[in-house]
Design a protein around this motif. Structure first.
Motif, PDB file in Angstrom:
ATOM      1  N   PRO A 137       2.114  -5.367 -15.898  1.00 36.51           N
ATOM      2  CA  PRO A 137       3.757  -4.647 -16.031  1.00 36.51           C
ATOM      3  C   PRO A 137       4.249  -4.706 -17.455  1.00 36.51           C
ATOM      4  CG  PRO A 137       3.215  -5.253 -13.949  1.00 36.51           C
ATOM      5  CD  PRO A 137       2.186  -5.827 -14.628  1.00 36.51           C
ATOM      6  N   LEU A 138       3.927  -6.220 -17.858  1.00 34.02           N
ATOM      7  CA  LEU A 138       4.938  -6.876 -18.678  1.00 34.02           C
ATOM      8  C   LEU A 138       4.618  -5.865 -20.095  1.00 34.02           C
ATOM      9  CD1 LEU A 138       6.097 -10.013 -18.094  1.00 34.02           C
ATOM     10  CD2 LEU A 138       7.019  -7.896 -17.857  1.00 34.02           C
ATOM     11  N   THR A 161       5.152   1.865 -13.999  1.00 33.27           N
ATOM     12  CA  THR A 161       5.211   0.585 -13.922  1.00 33.27           C
ATOM     13  C   THR A 161       6.559   0.322 -12.791  1.00 33.27           C
ATOM     14  OG1 THR A 161       5.522   0.140 -16.061  1.00 33.27           O
ATOM     15  CG2 THR A 161       6.769  -1.320 -14.595  1.00 33.27           C
ATOM     16  N   PHE A 162       7.336   0.824 -11.837  1.00 32.55           N
ATOM     17  CA  PHE A 162       8.131   0.574 -11.069  1.00 32.55           C
ATOM     18  C   PHE A 162       6.956   0.568  -9.798  1.00 32.55           C
ATOM     19  CE2 PHE A 162      10.093   2.966  -7.483  1.00 32.55           C
ATOM     20  CZ  PHE A 162      10.560   1.819  -6.787  1.00 32.55           C
ATOM     21  N   LEU A 163       6.305   1.920  -9.666  1.00 33.72           N
ATOM     22  CA  LEU A 163       5.371   2.199  -8.676  1.00 33.72           C
ATOM     23  C   LEU A 163       4.157   1.005  -8.576  1.00 33.72           C
ATOM     24  CD1 LEU A 163       4.910   5.875  -8.950  1.00 33.72           C
ATOM     25  CD2 LEU A 163       5.902   4.660  -7.612  1.00 33.72           C
ATOM     26  N   THR A 203       7.957 -17.985 -11.386  1.00 35.08           N
ATOM     27  CA  THR A 203       9.031 -18.088  -9.972  1.00 35.08           C
ATOM     28  C   THR A 203       9.839 -17.150 -10.818  1.00 35.08           C
ATOM     29  OG1 THR A 203       8.566 -19.312  -8.727  1.00 35.08           O
ATOM     30  CG2 THR A 203      10.446 -18.007  -8.259  1.00 35.08           C
ATOM     31  N   LEU A 204      10.922 -17.605 -11.994  1.00 36.30           N
ATOM     32  CA  LEU A 204      11.692 -16.648 -12.998  1.00 36.30           C
ATOM     33  C   LEU A 204      11.257 -15.475 -13.513  1.00 36.30           C
ATOM     34  CD1 LEU A 204      13.842 -19.971 -13.784  1.00 36.30           C
ATOM     35  CD2 LEU A 204      14.217 -18.649 -12.319  1.00 36.30           C
ATOM     36  N   LEU A 205      10.743 -15.766 -14.373  1.00 37.98           N
ATOM     37  CA  LEU A 205       9.347 -14.770 -14.856  1.00 37.98           C
ATOM     38  C   LEU A 205       9.456 -13.535 -14.177  1.00 37.98           C
ATOM     39  CD1 LEU A 205       8.533 -13.284 -17.656  1.00 37.98           C
ATOM     40  CD2 LEU A 205       6.310 -14.563 -17.096  1.00 37.98           C
ATOM     41  N   GLY A 206       8.703 -14.006 -12.583  1.00 37.40           N
ATOM     42  CA  GLY A 206       8.856 -12.458 -11.409  1.00 37.40           C
ATOM     43  C   GLY A 206      10.195 -11.844 -11.332  1.00 37.40           C
ATOM     44  N   LEU A 207      10.282 -12.405 -10.696  1.00 38.22           N
ATOM     45  CA  LEU A 207      11.978 -12.195 -10.439  1.00 38.22           C
ATOM     46  C   LEU A 207      13.203 -11.291 -11.826  1.00 38.22           C
ATOM     47  CD1 LEU A 207      14.203 -14.968  -8.650  1.00 38.22           C
ATOM     48  CD2 LEU A 207      13.082 -12.599  -7.559  1.00 38.22           C
ATOM     49  N   LEU A 265      13.495  -5.434 -14.108  1.00 32.59           N
ATOM     50  CA  LEU A 265      13.210  -4.514 -15.201  1.00 32.59           C
ATOM     51  C   LEU A 265      12.018  -3.687 -14.524  1.00 32.59           C
ATOM     52  CD1 LEU A 265      10.896  -6.613 -17.857  1.00 32.59           C
ATOM     53  CD2 LEU A 265      13.246  -5.463 -17.928  1.00 32.59           C
ATOM     54  N   GLY A 266      11.382  -3.860 -13.539  1.00 34.80           N
ATOM     55  CA  GLY A 266      11.077  -2.736 -12.911  1.00 34.80           C
ATOM     56  C   GLY A 266      11.848  -1.276 -12.025  1.00 34.80           C
ATOM     57  N   LEU A 267      12.741  -2.324 -11.316  1.00 35.19           N
ATOM     58  CA  LEU A 267      14.643  -1.731 -10.838  1.00 35.19           C
ATOM     59  C   LEU A 267      15.024  -1.019 -11.737  1.00 35.19           C
ATOM     60  CD1 LEU A 267      15.715  -4.472  -8.249  1.00 35.19           C
ATOM     61  CD2 LEU A 267      14.517  -1.725  -7.889  1.00 35.19           C
ATOM     62  N   ALA A 268      14.612  -1.690 -13.681  1.00 38.33           N
ATOM     63  CA  ALA A 268      15.108  -0.025 -14.222  1.00 38.33           C
ATOM     64  C   ALA A 268      14.401   0.793 -15.077  1.00 38.33           C
ATOM     65  CB  ALA A 268      15.425  -0.894 -15.907  1.00 38.33           C
TER      66      ALA A 268
END
Length: 407
Positions: A216-217, A295-297, A383-387, A392-395
């Motif tokens: 994703p990134l 990306t979102f999916l 963990t912070l990078l995952g959040l 970004l996915g929600l965006a």
């Protein structure tokens, strides 16, 4: 096809990292039974160069508590294949581990299936790009299909870089993985995406996280570049034969928050273009939109999607609880849209899209997540990078990605 490997490393070469109590061989696989002398998550990283030098890949598996004493050495076809154990048995009740070494696949043949699917997907994206987005009458002028190369490059670039992010992370952690398989499909996208096949065992949560988040990134970086380029290019003119067609419907694609932010950035930099009457945004823009949608999916936290990998690595086995809620959320969204939006003039409304993904997510949740060999806690930085990745996915999300309306 596996190539030949040298003799596996002797137990004394593992000293300081892994204490060996017995060694077992069979069908080309070598198992070193014993105890890690460093944190389990670090064992494979420490010893991978040693095994690679001998032509082996290695992973760590937790066997559970030892039940009795004694040293067991299981030989191969003959006595010469046995490797003498170095130490006495582990104390009863102590967790045992196995370092599993397998010969590295050295097949250097061309991946014909990957190449064939890539060529087919190039053809499908060229055709769809030319006919649907550049409004080229392909049946009348077949060679003009190549005029859609910017759309094909943008679409395949976004998808390919996403999958290559997974590939690079997997190879970094020594996980056996295939090259991307592109999926041709003559829809509005020209493809149904791309996948890679993880053939090796994932050693720990760190590797699972890195493999899951890298796609994703990397894909979002490519999507951002493609979107900015597309918004900076002059729009294309819609031919009169298309504008005056009697199809009776228009498909409008709505933009998620990330797209709107990039559009505002392009305008602020003075790179934006005006879209006049009879014009449409450049097709590269749609490739950027598709990258965000994919990306979102992919970040849905269910099964073996990228989001499922990330959540599994952060919360462990509780991921299955999170995954169980995903289909319900998608069905709820579909129901809300069904009752609050007017039906389209043709086909199903956008609610049908979320019903499909709700059913798909149900299957993924039932199949379950990936399970790392050693289930150790993920570090705080990841963990912070995952959040951040999920934000970004929600965006990239919009509840109504497209609308079908009458002209």
């Amino acid at each position: 096809m596996s190539g030949s490997a040298d003799d596996p490393p002797s137990p004394d070469r593992l000293a300081g990292v892994f204490s060996v109590s017995s060694v077992r061989r069979g069908d080309g696989t070598v198992q070193y039974i014993g105890d890690p002398l460093v944190p389990p998550a670090a064992v494979t990283e420490e010893l991978r160069p040693v095994f690679r030098q001998q032509g082996y890949d290695v992973r760590l598996e937790e066997l559970g508590p030892a039940s009795n004493g004694g040293t067991t050495v299981v030989g191969g076809p003959g006595d010469s294949d046995s490797i003498t154990a170095l130490s006495d048995a582990l104390h009863a009740g102590r967790d045992q581990y196995a370092l599993v070494a397998e010969p590295i696949d050295t097949d250097t043949g061309l991946p014909w299936l990957n190449i064939g699917l890539l060529l087919a997907t190039i053809a499908s994206t060229l055709y769809v790009g030319a006919s649907a987005w550049y409004y080229i009458p392909v049946a009348e002028a077949p060679l003009r299909v190549f005029e859609a190369w910017p759309f094909a490059v943008a679409m395949l670039g976004v998808l390919g870089i996403h999958e290559l992010g997974h590939y690079a992370a997997a190879r970094y952690h020594g996980v056996d993985v295939t090259l991307p398989y592109f999926i041709p499909f003559p829809s509005y996208l020209g493809t149904m995406g791309a996948v890679i096949n993880i053939r090796g065992r994932i050693p720990d949560r760190t590797a699972l996280f890195d493999i899951g988040v890298a796609g994703p990134l990397a894909g979002l970086v490519a999507t951002t570049i493609v979107t900015i380029i597309g918004l900076s290019i002059d729009p294309i003119t819609v031919p009169e034969r298309v504008a005056n067609s009697d199809t009776g419907v228009i498909i409008t694609f709505n933009y998620p928050l990330l797209f709107q932010a990039l559009e505002a950035l392009v305008d602020a930099l003075g790179l934006g273009t005006e879209i006049g009457p009879g014009e449409s945004v450049h097709p590269i823009v749609f490739a950027g939109w598709a990258g965000m949608f994919f990306t979102f999916l992919n970040l849905l936290p269910v099964g073996q999607l990228d989001g499922g990998h990330i959540v599994r690595s952060i919360v462990g086995q509780r991921q299955e609880t999170v995954a169980a809620a995903v289909p319900g959320a998608l069905f709820a969204l579909a129901g809300y849209l069904y009752f609050t939006r007017d039906p389209p003039p043709v086909g199903f409304g956008v609610w049908g899209l979320w019903v499909f993904w709700g059913l798909f997510a149900t299957g993924l949740a039932y199949a379950g997540p990936a399970r790392p060999t050693v289930d150790t806690t993920l570090d705080r930085r990841r963990t912070l990078l995952g959040l951040l990745t999920f934000l970004l996915g929600l965006a990239c999300f919009t509840p109504v990605p497209f609308e079908i309306s009458a002209i």
